[in-house]
Motif scaffolding. Structure first.
Motif, PDB file in Angstrom:
ATOM      1  N   ALA A 117       0.993  -1.290  -0.004  1.00 58.74           N
ATOM      2  CA  ALA A 117       0.025   0.071  -0.079  1.00 58.74           C
ATOM      3  C   ALA A 117       0.810   1.437   0.011  1.00 58.74           C
ATOM      4  N   TYR A 118       1.906   1.181   0.671  1.00 57.36           N
ATOM      5  CA  TYR A 118       2.746   2.475   0.757  1.00 57.36           C
ATOM      6  C   TYR A 118       3.677   2.487  -0.496  1.00 57.36           C
ATOM      7  N   LEU A 119       3.976   1.678  -1.187  1.00 54.22           N
ATOM      8  CA  LEU A 119       4.573   1.882  -2.544  1.00 54.22           C
ATOM      9  C   LEU A 119       3.575   2.552  -3.491  1.00 54.22           C
ATOM     10  N   TYR A 120       2.303   1.976  -3.551  1.00 53.63           N
ATOM     11  CA  TYR A 120       1.168   2.640  -4.562  1.00 53.63           C
ATOM     12  C   TYR A 120       0.913   3.957  -4.062  1.00 53.63           C
ATOM     13  N   ALA A 121       0.760   4.123  -2.783  1.00 56.96           N
ATOM     14  CA  ALA A 121       0.448   5.578  -2.089  1.00 56.96           C
ATOM     15  C   ALA A 121       1.505   6.371  -2.503  1.00 56.96           C
ATOM     16  N   THR A 122       2.736   6.088  -2.663  1.00 49.68           N
ATOM     17  CA  THR A 122       3.745   7.051  -2.982  1.00 49.68           C
ATOM     18  C   THR A 122       3.752   7.489  -4.376  1.00 49.68           C
ATOM     19  N   TYR A 123       3.400   6.255  -5.188  1.00 50.60           N
ATOM     20  CA  TYR A 123       3.311   6.740  -6.679  1.00 50.60           C
ATOM     21  C   TYR A 123       2.078   7.536  -6.892  1.00 50.60           C
ATOM     22  N   ASP A 124       0.806   7.449  -6.173  1.00 50.76           N
ATOM     23  CA  ASP A 124      -0.121   8.089  -6.205  1.00 50.76           C
ATOM     24  C   ASP A 124       0.006   9.921  -5.856  1.00 50.76           C
ATOM     25  N   MET A 125       0.919   9.802  -4.805  1.00 47.40           N
ATOM     26  CA  MET A 125       1.242  11.138  -4.041  1.00 47.40           C
ATOM     27  C   MET A 125       2.028  11.894  -5.200  1.00 47.40           C
ATOM     28  N   MET A 126       3.100  11.004  -5.858  1.00 46.14           N
ATOM     29  CA  MET A 126       4.040  11.650  -6.930  1.00 46.14           C
ATOM     30  C   MET A 126       3.232  12.157  -8.082  1.00 46.14           C
ATOM     31  N   ARG A 127       2.124  11.204  -8.523  1.00 52.34           N
ATOM     32  CA  ARG A 127       1.317  11.758  -9.699  1.00 52.34           C
ATOM     33  C   ARG A 127       0.396  12.818  -9.372  1.00 52.34           C
ATOM     34  N   ASP A 128       0.013  13.059  -8.104  1.00 52.26           N
ATOM     35  CA  ASP A 128      -1.021  14.004  -7.830  1.00 52.26           C
ATOM     36  C   ASP A 128      -0.308  15.330  -7.245  1.00 52.26           C
ATOM     37  N   SER A 129       0.981  15.338  -6.896  1.00 54.63           N
ATOM     38  CA  SER A 129       1.761  16.546  -6.491  1.00 54.63           C
ATOM     39  C   SER A 129       2.934  16.875  -7.466  1.00 54.63           C
ATOM     40  N   ASN A 130       3.814  17.680  -6.745  1.00 58.16           N
ATOM     41  CA  ASN A 130       4.981  17.980  -7.574  1.00 58.16           C
ATOM     42  C   ASN A 130       6.238  17.404  -6.534  1.00 58.16           C
ATOM     43  N   LEU A 131       5.898  16.435  -5.747  1.00 61.99           N
ATOM     44  CA  LEU A 131       6.736  15.803  -4.807  1.00 61.99           C
ATOM     45  C   LEU A 131       7.796  15.018  -5.503  1.00 61.99           C
ATOM     46  N   ALA A 132       9.037  15.095  -5.404  1.00 65.87           N
ATOM     47  CA  ALA A 132       9.769  14.251  -5.844  1.00 65.87           C
ATOM     48  C   ALA A 132      10.055  12.936  -5.212  1.00 65.87           C
ATOM     49  N   GLU A 133      10.450  11.927  -5.965  1.00 61.68           N
ATOM     50  CA  GLU A 133      10.454  10.541  -5.204  1.00 61.68           C
ATOM     51  C   GLU A 133      11.342  10.521  -4.132  1.00 61.68           C
ATOM     52  N   SER A 134      12.327  11.284  -4.250  1.00 62.19           N
ATOM     53  CA  SER A 134      13.234  11.259  -3.084  1.00 62.19           C
ATOM     54  C   SER A 134      12.876  11.922  -1.747  1.00 62.19           C
ATOM     55  N   ILE A 135      11.680  12.181  -1.801  1.00 58.34           N
ATOM     56  CA  ILE A 135      11.205  12.933  -0.529  1.00 58.34           C
ATOM     57  C   ILE A 135      10.579  11.773   0.279  1.00 58.34           C
ATOM     58  N   PHE A 136      10.307  10.615  -0.361  1.00 63.60           N
ATOM     59  CA  PHE A 136       9.412   9.551   0.296  1.00 63.60           C
ATOM     60  C   PHE A 136      10.704   8.559   0.731  1.00 63.60           C
ATOM     61  N   ALA A 137      10.230   8.203   1.975  1.00 63.35           N
ATOM     62  CA  ALA A 137      11.219   6.896   2.637  1.00 63.35           C
ATOM     63  C   ALA A 137      11.043   5.688   1.756  1.00 63.35           C
ATOM     64  N   ARG A 138      11.970   4.789   2.012  1.00 65.97           N
ATOM     65  CA  ARG A 138      12.241   3.672   1.228  1.00 65.97           C
ATOM     66  C   ARG A 138      10.930   2.752   1.648  1.00 65.97           C
ATOM     67  N   GLU A 139      10.910   2.726   2.823  1.00 65.05           N
ATOM     68  CA  GLU A 139       9.730   1.928   3.622  1.00 65.05           C
ATOM     69  C   GLU A 139       8.932   2.755   4.288  1.00 65.05           C
TER      70      GLU A 139
END
Length: 166
Positions: A117-139
């Motif tokens: 769920a976290y993996l997909y939620a981070t994809y959703d956040m990146m898609r819906d915002s201007n947040l870079a992948e590097s801002i998200f924790a690996r886990e």
């Protein structure tokens, strides 16, 4: 019935499964209720039962995904907080609690569902915002207890609300 007749009956049942799913279900229910167990399509019934379990896992993962998405949004985009976000968090918490109450054995799958769920939620956040992948924790930065009980409040709207998960 001979082995050959049973074999052709199984083929007919299998074809009915693929050709008319609803009709196949009705036939299988009738056979089960009549106690005609030797005539049921065991392979396809076994697969259907397995699929039901998979759908329950998917429901857990999807509710966790939506909840994590909202928690990430809450934490990473505080300017976008709103009462509706709090209500969404609360609704997904209740959904998870109800699902686990109805399926206690599913709790053993919670760590995997949380990670997925976290993996997909981070994809959703990146898609819906201007947040870079590097801002998200690996886990996932949230454990199950945090996901279910962490307080969030906006104006007079709060979660947990005191509902099923409190």
């Amino acid at each position: 019935m001979t082995a050959e007749t049973l074999g052709s009956a199984a083929v007919r049942t299998s074809r009915a499964y693929e050709a008319d799913y609803y009709g196949w279900i009705e036939d299988q229910v009738a056979l089960l209720k009549a106690g005609r167990l030797s005539e049921i399509d065991t392979q396809n019934i076994a697969q259907e039962i397995k699929d039901i379990g998979t759908r329950q896992y998917d429901h857990l993962e999807n509710a966790a995904r939506a909840l994590i998405y909202n928690l990430l949004k809450w934490d990473l985009q505080p300017d976008r907080r709103s009462p509706s976000m709090v209500l969404s968090i609360d609704a997904h918490r209740d959904q998870i609690v109800r699902l686990l109450d109805r399926n206690p054995s599913l709790a053993s799958e919670a760590p995997e569902a949380l990670a997925d769920a976290y993996l997909y939620a981070t994809y959703d956040m990146m898609r819906d915002s201007n947040l870079a992948e590097s801002i998200f924790a690996r886990e996932c930065p949230y454990d199950w207890d945090t996901i279910r009980t962490r307080a969030v409040k906006f104006d007079a709207v709060a979660s947990p609300s005191g509902g099923a998960h409190a």
